[in-house]
Write an enzyme that holds these catalytic residues in place. Structure first.
Site, PDB file in Angstrom:
ATOM      1  N   CYS A 111       0.809  -1.218   0.000  1.00 27.90           N
ATOM      2  CA  CYS A 111       0.000   0.000   0.000  1.00 27.90           C
ATOM      3  C   CYS A 111       0.845   1.272   0.000  1.00 27.90           C
ATOM      4  O   CYS A 111       0.328   2.372  -0.191  1.00 27.90           O
ATOM      5  CB  CYS A 111      -0.936  -0.002   1.204  1.00 27.90           C
ATOM      6  SG  CYS A 111      -1.898  -1.508   1.295  1.00 27.90           S
ATOM      7  N   HIS A 247      -3.323   6.785   3.451  1.00 34.33           N
ATOM      8  CA  HIS A 247      -3.756   5.528   2.829  1.00 34.33           C
ATOM      9  C   HIS A 247      -5.133   5.151   3.373  1.00 34.33           C
ATOM     10  O   HIS A 247      -5.399   5.236   4.568  1.00 34.33           O
ATOM     11  CB  HIS A 247      -2.736   4.423   3.128  1.00 34.33           C
ATOM     12  CG  HIS A 247      -3.225   3.069   2.745  1.00 34.33           C
ATOM     13  ND1 HIS A 247      -3.809   2.819   1.521  1.00 34.33           N
ATOM     14  CD2 HIS A 247      -3.261   1.892   3.418  1.00 34.33           C
ATOM     15  CE1 HIS A 247      -4.168   1.556   1.469  1.00 34.33           C
ATOM     16  NE2 HIS A 247      -3.855   0.963   2.604  1.00 34.33           N
ATOM     17  N   ASN A 277     -10.495  -0.508   0.235  1.00 39.45           N
ATOM     18  CA  ASN A 277      -9.041  -0.367   0.277  1.00 39.45           C
ATOM     19  C   ASN A 277      -8.480  -0.680  -1.108  1.00 39.45           C
ATOM     20  O   ASN A 277      -8.547  -1.819  -1.563  1.00 39.45           O
ATOM     21  CB  ASN A 277      -8.487  -1.337   1.329  1.00 39.45           C
ATOM     22  CG  ASN A 277      -6.970  -1.263   1.461  1.00 39.45           C
ATOM     23  OD1 ASN A 277      -6.288  -0.670   0.632  1.00 39.45           O
ATOM     24  ND2 ASN A 277      -6.442  -1.884   2.506  1.00 39.45           N
TER      25      ASN A 277
HETATM   26  O1  UT7 Z   1      -3.833  -1.869   3.543  1.00 40.60           O
HETATM   27  C1  UT7 Z   1      -3.595  -2.547   4.740  1.00 40.60           C
HETATM   28  C2  UT7 Z   1      -4.524  -3.704   4.853  1.00 40.60           C
HETATM   29  N1  UT7 Z   1      -5.163  -4.032   6.050  1.00 40.60           N
HETATM   30  C3  UT7 Z   1      -5.681  -3.239   7.023  1.00 40.60           C
HETATM   31  O2  UT7 Z   1      -5.533  -2.074   7.078  1.00 40.60           O
HETATM   32  C4  UT7 Z   1      -6.499  -3.952   8.072  1.00 40.60           C
HETATM   33  C5  UT7 Z   1      -6.461  -3.294   9.413  1.00 40.60           C
HETATM   34  N2  UT7 Z   1      -7.421  -3.916  10.318  1.00 40.60           N
HETATM   35  C6  UT7 Z   1      -8.742  -3.689  10.225  1.00 40.60           C
HETATM   36  O3  UT7 Z   1      -9.162  -2.887   9.404  1.00 40.60           O
HETATM   37  C7  UT7 Z   1      -9.643  -4.398  11.202  1.00 40.60           C
HETATM   38  O4  UT7 Z   1      -8.861  -5.145  12.104  1.00 40.60           O
HETATM   39  C8  UT7 Z   1     -10.658  -5.333  10.494  1.00 40.60           C
HETATM   40  C9  UT7 Z   1     -11.694  -4.495   9.755  1.00 40.60           C
HETATM   41  C10 UT7 Z   1      -9.938  -6.244   9.505  1.00 40.60           C
HETATM   42  C11 UT7 Z   1     -11.380  -6.176  11.516  1.00 40.60           C
HETATM   43  O5  UT7 Z   1     -12.000  -5.358  12.482  1.00 40.60           O
HETATM   44  P1  UT7 Z   1     -11.828  -5.682  14.049  1.00 40.60           P
HETATM   45  O6  UT7 Z   1     -12.618  -4.692  14.777  1.00 40.60           O
HETATM   46  O7  UT7 Z   1     -10.355  -5.711  14.332  1.00 40.60           O
HETATM   47  O8  UT7 Z   1     -12.511  -7.093  14.170  1.00 40.60           O
HETATM   48  P2  UT7 Z   1     -11.886  -8.519  14.587  1.00 40.60           P
HETATM   49  O9  UT7 Z   1     -10.927  -8.992  13.540  1.00 40.60           O
HETATM   50  O10 UT7 Z   1     -11.374  -8.425  15.962  1.00 40.60           O
HETATM   51  O11 UT7 Z   1     -13.161  -9.419  14.533  1.00 40.60           O
HETATM   52  C12 UT7 Z   1     -14.246  -9.230  15.408  1.00 40.60           C
HETATM   53  C13 UT7 Z   1     -15.329 -10.227  15.050  1.00 40.60           C
HETATM   54  C14 UT7 Z   1     -14.828 -11.661  14.923  1.00 40.60           C
HETATM   55  O12 UT7 Z   1     -15.816 -12.510  15.470  1.00 40.60           O
HETATM   56  P3  UT7 Z   1     -15.653 -13.111  16.955  1.00 40.60           P
HETATM   57  O13 UT7 Z   1     -14.368 -13.875  16.914  1.00 40.60           O
HETATM   58  O14 UT7 Z   1     -15.598 -11.911  17.846  1.00 40.60           O
HETATM   59  O15 UT7 Z   1     -16.883 -13.955  17.098  1.00 40.60           O
HETATM   60  C15 UT7 Z   1     -14.763 -11.879  13.426  1.00 40.60           C
HETATM   61  O16 UT7 Z   1     -14.936 -13.227  13.079  1.00 40.60           O
HETATM   62  O17 UT7 Z   1     -15.918  -9.906  13.780  1.00 40.60           O
HETATM   63  C16 UT7 Z   1     -15.937 -11.075  12.942  1.00 40.60           C
HETATM   64  N3  UT7 Z   1     -15.805 -10.663  11.564  1.00 40.60           N
HETATM   65  C17 UT7 Z   1     -16.875 -10.335  10.810  1.00 40.60           C
HETATM   66  N4  UT7 Z   1     -18.187 -10.294  11.068  1.00 40.60           N
HETATM   67  C18 UT7 Z   1     -19.024  -9.907  10.086  1.00 40.60           C
HETATM   68  C19 UT7 Z   1     -14.682 -10.503  10.827  1.00 40.60           C
HETATM   69  N5  UT7 Z   1     -15.002 -10.086   9.583  1.00 40.60           N
HETATM   70  C20 UT7 Z   1     -16.359  -9.974   9.554  1.00 40.60           C
HETATM   71  C21 UT7 Z   1     -17.279  -9.567   8.540  1.00 40.60           C
HETATM   72  N6  UT7 Z   1     -18.582  -9.546   8.870  1.00 40.60           N
HETATM   73  N7  UT7 Z   1     -16.891  -9.197   7.319  1.00 40.60           N
END
Ligand code: UT7
Length: 320
Positions: A111, A247, A277
């Protein structure tokens, strides 16, 4: 260096969060709340290389130059059909630039590719290696997502954006970093085992894997550090910056950075809500729309800041 033209191109297919929830266990509410993303554009009938060439062509038109004035082409990309030839050579062909005196190369810094690319442009221009450089950032990250995995596939969109850069004194300061963290964002190309393969379980094809929370934390910490340090080392204050072009990975990441810097929302343009993204294309997309819509004007002070797989970061201050 000095940016004299900007351009961009996005695929026509818009995919809403509701469309994703038809086949993934997700919802508009979850995606909007956690990322700010409402829609993304995804390549369907277009060819990725045509999108990159279209963005490049628009940037050249805006610069007032013609394609044959370009004497160096750099493309930033992580994800596209071609491993070889490199995308810059394909764009050169698409633009009808015959060469041979127009070197072409790709940079893969995830990125952060556009920021690294601009820094490289400045080095090439200031050492007389080139006069007019075309820098293109084009990505089709949706190709390396596992579309049965809700964790990654909801985050990305496809797009291309470009600038033409010539000799000038726009660059105020630049700082690039890399800290080895090879497993926070990973995608491995599909590879067939050779008859001589001795390891067991060679990875043949993996979708993008990401430690989302770790990336989130690193993004906020590193961008806040990069921005504060570069502004100070340039002898400026945060108030001197007219536009922070960050970004666009997640609206919450950028909101956290903005709050730490204590700067007004109006200085932080966004496109992640509409485009998702778009990896290294996200910053030049912000630049192009800002310029074309008259929000970014000549003389404005811009700060560009990106983070990505590696873990790599880059920050640049320039007078537009
Ligand atoms: O260009 C660089 C690329 N990457 C990034 O910048 C990513 C940076 N990180 C993020 O943007 C965030 O960490 C995410 C958007 C990827 C995830 O958000 P989060 O608040 O950190 O959520 P999490 O990964 O801690 O997940 C929380 C819950 C999980 O369920 P449990 O384990 O709490 O039951 C996930 O399984 O949300 C669940 N989950 C979803 N639920 C519905 C993960 N993805 C989804 C989804 N829809 N798409």
């Amino acid at each position: 260096m000095k940016i004299i033209g900007t351009g961009s191109a996005i695929p026509k297919k818009t995919v809403t969060n509701d469309m994703l929830s038809e086949f993934l266990d997700t919802s508009d509410e979850w995606i909007t709340e956690r990322t700010g993303i409402k829609t993304r554009h995804i390549i369907t009938t277009e060819r990725f290389e045509d999108l990159a060439t279209e963005a490049a062509s628009r940037a050249i038109d805006a610069s007032g130059l013609c394609p044959d004035d370009i004497d160096y082409i750099i493309c930033s990309n992580v994800s596209n059909l071609y491993v070889t030839p490199h995308l810059a050579a394909i764009v050169q062909n698409g633009l009808g630039i015959k060469g041979p005196n127009c070197p072409t190369m790709d940079v893969n810094v995830a990125c952060v590719g556009f920021v690294y690319g601009l820094d490289l442009c400045d080095a090439l221009l200031s050492t007389g290696r080139a006069r007019n450089i075309l820098l293109v950032a084009a990505e089709e990250c949706t190709r390396f997502c596992d579309w049965t995995d809700r964790n990654c596939s909801v985050l990305f969109g496809d797009a291309a954006a470009a600038v033409v850069v010539t000799k000038g004194d726009s660059l105020v300061a630049s700082h690039l970093t890399s800290v080895p963290m090879p497993d926070v964002i990973v995608y491995k190309n599909p590879m067939e085992p050779t008859p001589f393969e001795t390891r067991e379980g060679i990875d043949t094809h993996k979708a993008l894997e990401m430690k989302g929370r770790e990336v989130f934390r690193n993004a906020v910490t590193s961008a806040t550090r990069d921005i504060s340090q570069i502004v100070e080392s340039a002898g400026l204050s945060l108030d001197d910056i007219d536009h922070f072009l960050l970004h666009q990975a997640n609206l919450r990441i950028n909101e956290a950075i903005r709050e730490k810097l204590n700067q007004p929302e109006s200085k932080f343009p966004t496109n992640v809500q509409m485009l998702g993204n778009t990896s290294s294309a996200s910053i030049p997309l912000l630049l192009d729309s800002g310029v074309r819509e008259g929000r970014i004007r000549r003389g404005d002070t811009l700060l560009l800041s990106a983070f990505g797989a590696g873990f790599v970061t880059g920050v640049i201050i320039l007078k537009y």
